[in-house]
Design an enzyme around this catalytic site. Structure first.
Site, PDB file in Angstrom:
ATOM      1  N   LYS A 205     -93.618 -33.240 -38.140  1.00  0.00           N
ATOM      2  CA  LYS A 205     -94.583 -32.473 -37.364  1.00  0.00           C
ATOM      3  C   LYS A 205     -95.608 -33.426 -36.763  1.00  0.00           C
ATOM      4  CE  LYS A 205     -97.965 -28.791 -37.593  1.00  0.00           C
ATOM      5  NZ  LYS A 205     -98.492 -27.645 -38.336  1.00  0.00           N
ATOM      6  N   LYS A 257     -91.144 -30.518 -34.945  1.00  0.00           N
ATOM      7  CA  LYS A 257     -92.137 -29.733 -34.227  1.00  0.00           C
ATOM      8  C   LYS A 257     -93.183 -30.637 -33.603  1.00  0.00           C
ATOM      9  CE  LYS A 257     -95.747 -26.434 -35.178  1.00  0.00           C
ATOM     10  NZ  LYS A 257     -96.533 -25.780 -36.161  1.00  0.00           N
TER      11      LYS A 257
END
Ligand code: PBG
Length: 332
Positions: A205, A257
């Site tokens: 992330k 992400k």
């Protein structure tokens, strides 16, 4: 050139819709899509999120209705985010572990409505619930710097995961990028007798500018940034390392992400991962498409389909996207 001096003609297989359909390499299915949803405390009507046209903060009632629509459309899972009243936020994010907090109430509602018919996922992170807006609790490091205290945060995540499991989540989803978060949550769930609950680890992330609209979506008050815990956008190898660590700690699924600016990382994680790989087409990625479409600059439906197709082509088994219900209806 072929033997006779004639060009090779790959265009032959693109000549008709039937041929294109026959040779399509990437096929989307509603079941691989996950719809992220926001549920807010203290509102009587669904509240539009200005920076995410078409997305709202739901009331508990409107959430049930929208969840049902998504499931009827064939969407494979729902990812829930809670938005507490501003006055219920505190330094520890207490509402996140409160069985009567908005997120846990909403999970229980959906579990009562849908049982095991869909996969209920919960965001396991404190930023929606802390008054300072960070993903963990604050402290000081050994050198005296103000930091998000990694290990104190793990204890909060463990309690949050148990509360979410008890409320009805099938999958808890630590998204705070604390070291050891997957192991801490796995141990806590198992000790609580919940070895049935899965962990979707937000593994790679990145500290992204594209989370912008999410702050409005959850009413977050973050002052500063998350660069001391989320990944540097330029770091590919480190993303792979995080994914590997999360698998070793017991993650059932891993996530990359954002998605669209990180398709190379997604491809490499997918090539190496022994577990299903999720990718999150985040708020800013959605909003850019909507904003351009509102101006008539691009076609929303075509761009939605192409962007999610690209994410799957890059290696995602599953995609979290705010387009999930619309796409599922179109794919049927
Ligand atoms: C953290 C979390 C965030 C998102 C999902 N989980 C925000 C952040 O890390 O800053 C972003 C999702 C999106 O932008 O659509 N709780």
């Amino acid at each position: 050139m072929s033997g006779q001096g004639q060009p090779v003609r790959p265009r032959r297989s693109r000549a008709t819709a039937a041929l294109r359909r026959l040779v399509s390499e990437t096929r989307l299915s509603p079941a691989q899509l996950v719809l992220p949803m926001f549920v807010a405390d203290g509102i009587d009507e669904p509240k539009p999120i200005a920076s995410m046209p078409g997305v709202v903060q739901h009331t508990r009632d409107s959430l049930r209705k929208a969840a049902d629509e998504a499931v009827r459309a064939g969407v494979g899972g729902l990812m829930l985010f809670g938005v507490p009243k501003p006055e219920d936020k505190d330094a520890e994010g207490s509402e996140g572990t409160d069985p009567h907090g908005i997120l846990n109430h909403a999970l229980a509602d959906l579990k009562a409505d849908l049982g095991d018919e869909t996969v209920l996922m919960a965001d396991t992170c404190l930023d929606e619930f802390t008054d300072h807006g960070h993903c963990g609790v604050l402290g000081t490091d050994g050198a005296g710097r103000a930091v998000v205290d990694n290990d104190a945060t793990l204890a909060r995540y463990a309690a949050m995961a148990i509360a979410q499991a008890e409320a009805g989540a099938h999958v808890v989803s630590p998204s705070g990028m604390m070291d050891g978060q997957v192991a801490a949550i796995r141990a806590a769930l198992d000790a609580a007798g919940r070895d049935d609950v899965l962990i979707l680890a937000y593994a790679a992330k990145y500290a992204s500018a594209f989370y912008g609209p999410f702050r409005e979506a959850v009413g977050s008050s973050l002052d500063g940034d998350r660069r001391a815990y989320q990944l540097d956008p330029g770091n590919r190898r480190e993303g792979l390392r995080e994914a590997r660590l999360d698998v070793a700690e017991g993650a059932d699924f891993v996530m990359v992400k954002p998605a669209m600016s990180y398709l190379d990382v997604l491809r490499e994680v997918a090539d190496a991962s022994p577990v299903p790989v999720f990718a999150y087409q985040i708020s800013g990625e959605y909003s850019m498409i909507l904003a351009a479409a509102e101006r008539g600059w691009i076609d929303e439906q075509a761009a939605a389909l192409e962007s999610v197709t690209s994410i799957v082509r890059a290696g995602a088994d599953n995609v979290l996207t705010y387009f999930a219900t619309d796409l599922a209806l179109r794919l049927r």
